[in-house]
Design a protein around this motif. Sequence first.
Motif, mmCIF file in Angstrom:
data_model
loop_
_atom_site.group_PDB
_atom_site.id
_atom_site.type_symbol
_atom_site.label_atom_id
_atom_site.label_comp_id
_atom_site.label_asym_id
_atom_site.label_seq_id
_atom_site.Cartn_x
_atom_site.Cartn_y
_atom_site.Cartn_z
ATOM 1 N N ARG A 194 9.913 -30.760 9.479
ATOM 2 C CA ARG A 194 10.728 -31.060 8.643
ATOM 3 C C ARG A 194 10.060 -31.001 7.378
ATOM 4 N NH1 ARG A 194 15.298 -34.984 11.001
ATOM 5 N NH2 ARG A 194 13.126 -36.581 10.642
ATOM 6 N N TRP A 241 4.418 -32.181 19.904
ATOM 7 C CA TRP A 241 5.502 -33.030 20.968
ATOM 8 C C TRP A 241 5.908 -33.446 21.638
ATOM 9 C CZ3 TRP A 241 8.029 -31.440 16.753
ATOM 10 C CH2 TRP A 241 7.643 -30.674 15.940
ATOM 11 N N ASP A 296 9.296 -46.447 18.965
ATOM 12 C CA ASP A 296 8.886 -45.677 17.677
ATOM 13 C C ASP A 296 7.704 -46.462 17.588
ATOM 14 O OD1 ASP A 296 9.624 -44.550 14.643
ATOM 15 O OD2 ASP A 296 8.977 -46.638 14.206
ATOM 16 N N THR A 310 13.467 -42.367 17.805
ATOM 17 C CA THR A 310 14.611 -41.629 17.321
ATOM 18 C C THR A 310 14.898 -40.785 16.690
ATOM 19 O OG1 THR A 310 14.899 -42.244 14.883
ATOM 20 C CG2 THR A 310 15.750 -44.532 16.577
ATOM 21 N N GLY A 311 15.494 -40.081 16.361
ATOM 22 C CA GLY A 311 15.151 -38.572 15.960
ATOM 23 C C GLY A 311 14.422 -38.993 13.841
ATOM 24 N N GLU A 312 14.542 -39.372 13.787
ATOM 25 C CA GLU A 312 13.900 -40.068 13.045
ATOM 26 C C GLU A 312 12.170 -40.799 13.054
ATOM 27 O OE1 GLU A 312 15.129 -39.119 10.005
ATOM 28 O OE2 GLU A 312 17.468 -38.350 10.742
ATOM 29 N N SER A 313 11.920 -41.588 14.210
ATOM 30 C CA SER A 313 10.691 -41.511 13.853
ATOM 31 C C SER A 313 9.819 -40.578 13.546
ATOM 32 C CB SER A 313 10.366 -42.134 15.650
ATOM 33 O OG SER A 313 11.353 -43.043 15.789
#
Length: 247
Positions: A151, A204, A224, A232-235
């Motif tokens: 990202r 992944w 995490d 989470t999706g932010e880890s």
Amino acid sequence: MLDDDGYFGESVAARYDESSAEMFAPDVVDPAVGFLAELAGEGGRALELGVGTGRIALPLARRGVAVHGVELSRAMAERLRAKPGGSAIGVTIGDFATTRVDGTFSLAYLVFNTIMNLTSQDAQADCFRTVAAHLEPGGCFVVEVAVPDLRRLPPGQNAVPFRVDGGRLGFDLYDVATQSVSSHHVEIVDGSGTYLRVPFRYVWPAELDLMARIAGLRLRERWDGWTREPFTGESRQHVSVWEKPTG
């Protein structure tokens, strides 16, 4: 797999602890050791893949866990043996994707992104199969690894800096078509520079789960980090635990 005379040979081993000093800090090591000791259980045996200079193996052994390591680099293993308590850690020299050792273990683990040192999907899958063959029923395999940082890549860019610190520069180059990444390290001391390139293969979480399933393991938990913060999706990293079924 990286060879002994290449990326983790004598020149790297001699400075490994110093260059990775932040990873040897108690606030980094202690939570990992506590997590692993809990999973190993009283009287359990642990197998560390890529044991290196003993950053985790030595304090885990001091917690009463019998630790055996697999390490490709003889130079890294020699640094481990030279440390206090190092002679108590058995080390088998070999590629941790396929190397077998005697006995079974209640715990096997790979930390600090070391699963990515295996630079093909086949080698990473072989690692899971090798671990499964070593685990006793109910035993666990733990992997600490970064979540791919794609990202941070804008369109048309394939480089992500990870260190800009005076005379030390580091950046990763990604190839999203092959899941390959190479870390580039530049260090300048007294006007002279050194350069090191190390290849990896990013992987992944769901891909690791499939490798585990193929090897006969199942996901038990994912966090995490070592202090069990929710994943989470932010880890940007995860600590995952797969277990070998008892039946």
